[in-house]
Write an enzyme that holds these catalytic residues in place. Structure first.
Site, short mmCIF file in Angstrom:
data_model
loop_
_atom_site.label_atom_id
_atom_site.label_comp_id
_atom_site.label_asym_id
_atom_site.label_seq_id
_atom_site.Cartn_x
_atom_site.Cartn_y
_atom_site.Cartn_z
N TYR A 44 0.83 -1.38 -0.16
CA TYR A 44 -0.13 -0.09 -0.04
C TYR A 44 0.95 1.20 -0.02
CZ TYR A 44 -2.97 3.74 1.52
OH TYR A 44 -3.32 5.11 1.76
N ARG A 91 1.83 8.30 13.19
CA ARG A 91 1.70 9.48 13.66
C ARG A 91 0.25 9.79 13.51
NH1 ARG A 91 3.37 14.29 10.18
NH2 ARG A 91 1.51 13.33 9.11
N ARG A 101 -10.66 5.97 9.07
CA ARG A 101 -9.72 5.39 8.21
C ARG A 101 -8.81 4.37 9.03
NH1 ARG A 101 -9.43 11.05 6.50
NH2 ARG A 101 -7.58 11.17 8.17
N PHE A 161 15.77 18.79 -1.41
CA PHE A 161 14.34 18.30 -1.47
C PHE A 161 14.01 17.09 -0.95
CE2 PHE A 161 11.35 16.11 -4.33
CZ PHE A 161 10.22 16.67 -4.30
#
Length: 290
Positions: A44, A91, A101, A161
């Site tokens: 997932y 978290r 969910r 980044f």
């Protein structure tokens, strides 16, 4: 979006089309099922974040900002995404529960409770924290891959980044580890702490030092009675070994404060965007379940 896509060179279009197709197929798969095993948790997270890491890496190489190996080594790029996504899922336990969910793998939480929602009950707080620690230990196994990936980057903007979200993630896991507050409210790193991480994570040695610092923080909090105690210690030992001094510097040049500030702002905005995108993806999957 379609108009902007058509302005891109074909080499970039090919990467984006391929990644979006794979993400769509993957998300459709999880409209039909929940995350049961740890393998499915990895799967997932691969669909919603690992593929982002792979796609970005291919773009870095296609633009010649980075060497071809960065785009070719899909295992490392996948680990970059999995580490961030697992951190967010860990978290956001309480927020996800309140919104209906569920992304914690059943294979893990079922050893601690009959229902995932039971972990939020005060009487279950001890086993809830043990479950939390096991999932954090799972996520920590990606850190050596993260360090290897970052050590290959040469372009300063690309490095910032990629590095800033990773150090934010390790700091978040350190804050969450063995912390009952995960099941009672929101656990976030302080804004000042986040700014310091953004300012410091500009080369591989600095990132290694940051990773080392936070895994030591986790190590000091490992309960001797925790079921995952030894596995957590082993994961931290692997990170320590990968963080030892002497590795190649990602940058040997000095950059102006303005350049670094712009690069870090871009990274911060990108981190916010990817977090929002991940949340939207999770809501989409949940909507399909309903």
């Amino acid at each position: 979006i379609s108009m902007e896509f058509r302005k891109l060179s074909k080499v970039y279009q090919d990467v984006i089309s391929d990644i979006c197709h794979k993400m769509g197929v993957g998300m459709a798969e999880f409209l039909e099922k929940k995350v049961d095993s740890q393998c499915e948790w990895d799967k997932y997270c691969h669909y919603v974040a690992g593929l982002v890491g792979i796609g970005l890496s291919r773009l870095f190489s296609a633009s010649e900002l980075e060497d071809s190996i960065v785009g070719q080594d899909t295992d490392l790029a996948n680990s970059m995404g999995l580490f961030l996504q697992k951190t967010n899922i860990i978290r956001d336990y309480l927020e996800d529960q309140m919104e209906g969910r569920e992304f914690w793998p059943r294979e893990v939480w079922s050893r601690y409770a009959k229902k995932l929602s039971d972990l939020a009950k005060p009487e279950n707080i001890d086993v809830a924290v043990q479950c939390l620690n096991e999932l954090i230990t799972n996520a920590l196994h990606h850190v050596p891959d993260v360090l290897t990936y970052l050590s290959r980057l040469k372009n300063q903007s690309v490095f910032n980044f990629c590095a800033i979200p990773q150090v934010m993630a390790i700091a978040t896991l350190a804050a969450c580890y063995n912390n009952q507050q995960v099941f009672r409210g929101v656990v976030k790193i302080r804004k000042g702490q986040a700014v310091t991480l953004m300012m410091d994570a500009t080369n591989i040695q600095a990132v290694k030092a940051i990773m080392y610092q936070y895994v030591e923080e986790i190590y000091q909090k490992i309960p001797s009675t925790d079921p995952s105690c030894h596995r957590t210690q082993q994961a931290i030992a692997a990170i320590r070994a990968a963080s030892l001094p002497g590795g190649p510097m990602a940058s040997r040049h000095h950059y102006s404060p303005i350049y670094l500030s712009c690069a870090m702002l871009l990274a911060a905005l990108s981190w916010q965007y990817l977090s929002t995108l991940a949340k939207a993806t999770e809501e989409y999957v949940q909507a399909g379940d309903n």
